[in-house]
Design a protein around this motif. Structure first.
Motif: not given
Length: 109
Positions: A93-105
């Motif tokens: 989940w931590r990895t996927n949240m980082l990916r999502l955050n990068q995508l949103l940025e």
């Protein structure tokens, strides 16, 4: 798993809220006799004893006789299997949240 199986799955053993409460009580004390555990539940000694048996079969509870009394204590080492399983999914989940955050940025740029 058979009801008479002497090796229970740790996940199955902790699935029941009564057994999780027993683990908590034993974690807070050095060891406790059955009658002291039973007062924390709205069930009889026989029912609590059955839950303790399931925890013993999973290796989570150890017992010893002191005169006519049986005292129970926690053996937390089998809980490591659960900790390892949860740790894997925490990383997931931590990895996927980082990916999502990068995508949103990237979208906001």
């Amino acid at each position: 798993m058979s009801e008479n199986n002497q090796s229970r799955d740790v996940f199955a053993a902790i699935a029941d809220p009564t057994r999780r409460r027993l683990i908590q009580l034993l974690a807070e004390a050095d060891e406790l006799p059955l009658h002291e555990l039973t007062v924390h539940f709205d069930m009889g000694r026989t029912a609590v004893s059955k839950h303790l048996t399931i925890l013993k079969e999973a290796g989570l509870v150890l017992d010893r006789k002191v005169g006519r009394e049986t005292r129970f204590r926690l053996n937390a080492s089998p809980l490591k299997e659960i900790q390892d399983w949860v740790a894997f999914y925490s990383k997931f989940w931590r990895t996927n949240m980082l990916r999502l955050n990068q995508l949103l940025e990237e979208e906001n740029e």
